[in-house]
Design a protein around this motif. Structure first.
Motif: not given
Length: 308
Positions: A189, A217, A219-220, A254
């Motif tokens: 991200p 970009d 998202p996790l 993360s």
């Protein structure tokens, strides 16, 4: 009739195996037979067609136009092709001069000229060499000139979009669709610069891996979901944006937590410069010195064995 493997044809014609595969995939210039194991087998006629095509391209004819010529004309052109020298920068002048001409075309928003200047090295050089000598320096030059205020952001975006299209085209050409080792390729991200990620995907394809390209970009949650669905051998992420150490550590943890239960996590990119030890402390991996992804997996297996 004698049949030849691709390495032999490469030696006979002076064309790299990657370029032979590219001409086959893009233009159906030749359609080799396949062994039961999937290896390409080329006939004497195929070799003559490739030699003729090489000679005509060196004369300045676009590969797409060459592929539309009658086969008899290609074979006729092959007579002296075996005596031609291998493709080098002399075909297009120096690489730096060629990059300069392309940047000038970008600055005029002249897409036709830029496409023409890009098409010849991309059709004549092996894909990775075309990337290293033309596309990557071109992308770097655009960024440097924008930072110095020499070109507008509109010119930088215009040029970058064309370069990205060429990188994606080369990636499609080089994919090993039967490859059993898959690597998810993404930017985390906030990271929008994907040039390095595309170059990594090309390198992975060259090594016989199957890149699954997810782009910038990401998202996790999407990364976690894709990893669970694909069950890849490896997840590779490129970080270009500079972050404060505390923010970077949170992001790396993360990323590790999102993926590591299913496969190793490989990180790279200029955004990690000076933070290599932090990457390793979070349980993620850096590219091994050899540059071979198989070596990274082997090292991981050895570590797991020693932990038992």
């Amino acid at each position: 009739m004698t049949k030849y493997r691709i390495r032999t044809v490469s030696q006979m014609t002076g064309l790299s195996p990657a370029l032979i595969r590219a001409w086959e995939a893009r233009y159906r210039l030749v359609v080799p037979e396949r062994t039961p194991a999937g290896y390409r087998l080329y006939s004497d006629e195929d070799v003559a067609l490739l030699q003729g095509a090489q000679r005509l391209v060196q004369r300045g004819i676009a590969p797409m136009e060459v592929a539309q010529l009658p086969r008899a004309q290609l074979k006729e052109a092959s007579g002296a092709a075996v005596h031609e020298p291998p493709v080098t920068s002399s075909v297009i002048g120096s690489y730096s001069e060629h990059v300069e001409r392309i940047v000038a075309a970008f600055a005029r928003f002249n897409q036709a000229e830029a496409e023409g200047l890009l098409s010849r090295p991309l059709s004549m050089l092996p894909p990775l060499e075309a990337c290293r000598q033309i596309l990557v320096p071109l992308m770097r030059e655009l960024g440097d000139r924008w930072h110095r205020g020499e070109i507008s952001v509109a010119v930088e975006h215009f040029g970058t979009s064309l370069i990205r299209a060429k990188l994606v085209m080369l990636l499609e050409t080089m994919r090993h669709r039967g490859g059993h080792k898959t690597v998810l390729c993404a930017c985390p991200p906030g990271d929008l610069h994907e040039g390095g990620l595309l170059m990594f995907a090309l390198e992975a394809a060259e090594q016989g891996w199957q890149p699954i390209y997810l782009g910038p970009d990401l998202p996790l949650a999407a990364l976690t979901s894709a990893t669970a669905q694909v069950q890849p051998s490896l997840a590779a992420l490129s970080l270009v944006m500079r972050r404060e150490p505390s923010e970077l550590q949170r992001l790396l943890c993360s990323l590790h937590d999102a993926v590591a239960e299913r496969c190793p996590v490989l990180l790279g990119g200029s955004g990690l410069a000076g933070h290599e030890e932090l990457v390793l402390r979070t349980g993620c991996h850096l590219m091994p010195p050899s540059g071979r992804l198989d070596d990274l997996l082997s090292a991981g297996r050895e570590r797991r064995s020693s932990d038992r």
